[in-house]
Design a protein around this motif. Structure first.
Motif, PDB file in Angstrom:
ATOM      1  N   LEU A   5      57.752  24.765  62.948  1.00 51.02           N
ATOM      2  CA  LEU A   5      56.716  25.402  62.137  1.00 51.02           C
ATOM      3  C   LEU A   5      56.898  25.079  60.660  1.00 51.02           C
ATOM      4  O   LEU A   5      55.930  24.774  59.962  1.00 51.02           O
ATOM      5  CB  LEU A   5      56.734  26.918  62.355  1.00 51.02           C
ATOM      6  N   ARG A   6      58.133  25.118  60.191  1.00 51.68           N
ATOM      7  CA  ARG A   6      58.421  24.787  58.793  1.00 51.68           C
ATOM      8  C   ARG A   6      58.055  23.334  58.476  1.00 51.68           C
ATOM      9  O   ARG A   6      57.396  23.051  57.475  1.00 51.68           O
ATOM     10  CB  ARG A   6      59.898  25.036  58.490  1.00 51.68           C
ATOM     11  N   ASP A   7      58.465  22.407  59.338  1.00 52.89           N
ATOM     12  CA  ASP A   7      58.170  20.991  59.115  1.00 52.89           C
ATOM     13  C   ASP A   7      56.674  20.711  59.201  1.00 52.89           C
ATOM     14  O   ASP A   7      56.140  19.914  58.432  1.00 52.89           O
ATOM     15  CB  ASP A   7      58.925  20.125  60.126  1.00 52.89           C
ATOM     16  N   TYR A   8      55.990  21.371  60.129  1.00 53.29           N
ATOM     17  CA  TYR A   8      54.550  21.175  60.294  1.00 53.29           C
ATOM     18  C   TYR A   8      53.796  21.699  59.070  1.00 53.29           C
ATOM     19  O   TYR A   8      52.907  21.030  58.544  1.00 53.29           O
ATOM     20  CB  TYR A   8      54.080  21.875  61.568  1.00 53.29           C
ATOM     21  N   ALA A   9      54.183  22.877  58.598  1.00 54.76           N
ATOM     22  CA  ALA A   9      53.544  23.442  57.404  1.00 54.76           C
ATOM     23  C   ALA A   9      53.797  22.567  56.187  1.00 54.76           C
ATOM     24  O   ALA A   9      52.891  22.350  55.363  1.00 54.76           O
ATOM     25  CB  ALA A   9      54.053  24.857  57.157  1.00 54.76           C
ATOM     26  N   THR A  10      54.998  22.020  56.075  1.00 55.15           N
ATOM     27  CA  THR A  10      55.320  21.124  54.964  1.00 55.15           C
ATOM     28  C   THR A  10      54.456  19.875  55.006  1.00 55.15           C
ATOM     29  O   THR A  10      53.944  19.424  53.978  1.00 55.15           O
ATOM     30  CB  THR A  10      56.814  20.739  55.009  1.00 55.15           C
ATOM     31  N   ALA A  11      54.259  19.309  56.186  1.00 59.57           N
ATOM     32  CA  ALA A  11      53.425  18.111  56.328  1.00 59.57           C
ATOM     33  C   ALA A  11      51.966  18.420  55.986  1.00 59.57           C
ATOM     34  O   ALA A  11      51.285  17.601  55.361  1.00 59.57           O
ATOM     35  CB  ALA A  11      53.531  17.546  57.738  1.00 59.57           C
ATOM     36  N   LEU A  12      51.478  19.601  56.375  1.00 59.24           N
ATOM     37  CA  LEU A  12      50.106  19.981  56.043  1.00 59.24           C
ATOM     38  C   LEU A  12      49.920  20.133  54.533  1.00 59.24           C
ATOM     39  O   LEU A  12      48.904  19.689  53.968  1.00 59.24           O
ATOM     40  CB  LEU A  12      49.718  21.283  56.742  1.00 59.24           C
ATOM     41  N   ILE A  13      50.909  20.711  53.867  1.00 58.93           N
ATOM     42  CA  ILE A  13      50.847  20.861  52.416  1.00 58.93           C
ATOM     43  C   ILE A  13      50.929  19.498  51.746  1.00 58.93           C
ATOM     44  O   ILE A  13      50.215  19.227  50.776  1.00 58.93           O
ATOM     45  CB  ILE A  13      51.962  21.801  51.927  1.00 58.93           C
ATOM     46  N   LYS A  14      51.776  18.624  52.262  1.00 56.97           N
ATOM     47  CA  LYS A  14      51.904  17.266  51.717  1.00 56.97           C
ATOM     48  C   LYS A  14      50.580  16.518  51.834  1.00 56.97           C
ATOM     49  O   LYS A  14      50.161  15.827  50.912  1.00 56.97           O
ATOM     50  CB  LYS A  14      53.013  16.523  52.464  1.00 56.97           C
TER      51      LYS A  14
END
Length: 68
Positions: A5-14
């Protein structure tokens, strides 16, 4: 503490950040740096697609009872 979830949210923000930076393509920053929003956007999109494929192929997708 869910790493996916953390990595996915980071990719969405990126991806969103890259989308915003595409407006300023070619503008030179102090020190001679040039932002490449398209590259940031493309990298994030690839990360998102890979994560989504990994979750689908692992068979641990979202349980439909949890939606709605």
């Amino acid at each position: 503490g869910d790493r996916f979830l953390r990595d996915y949210a980071t990719a969405l923000i990126k991806r969103q950040w890259g989308e915003k930076l595409k407006k300023f393509e070619g503008i030179q920053l102090p020190g001679g740096l040039t932002m490449n929003g398209q590259r940031i956007f493309d990298e994030a999109q690839q990360e998102i697609e890979k994560m989504e494929q990994d979750i689908i192929s692992s068979g641990s997708g979202i349980v439909m009872d949890m939606i709605g």
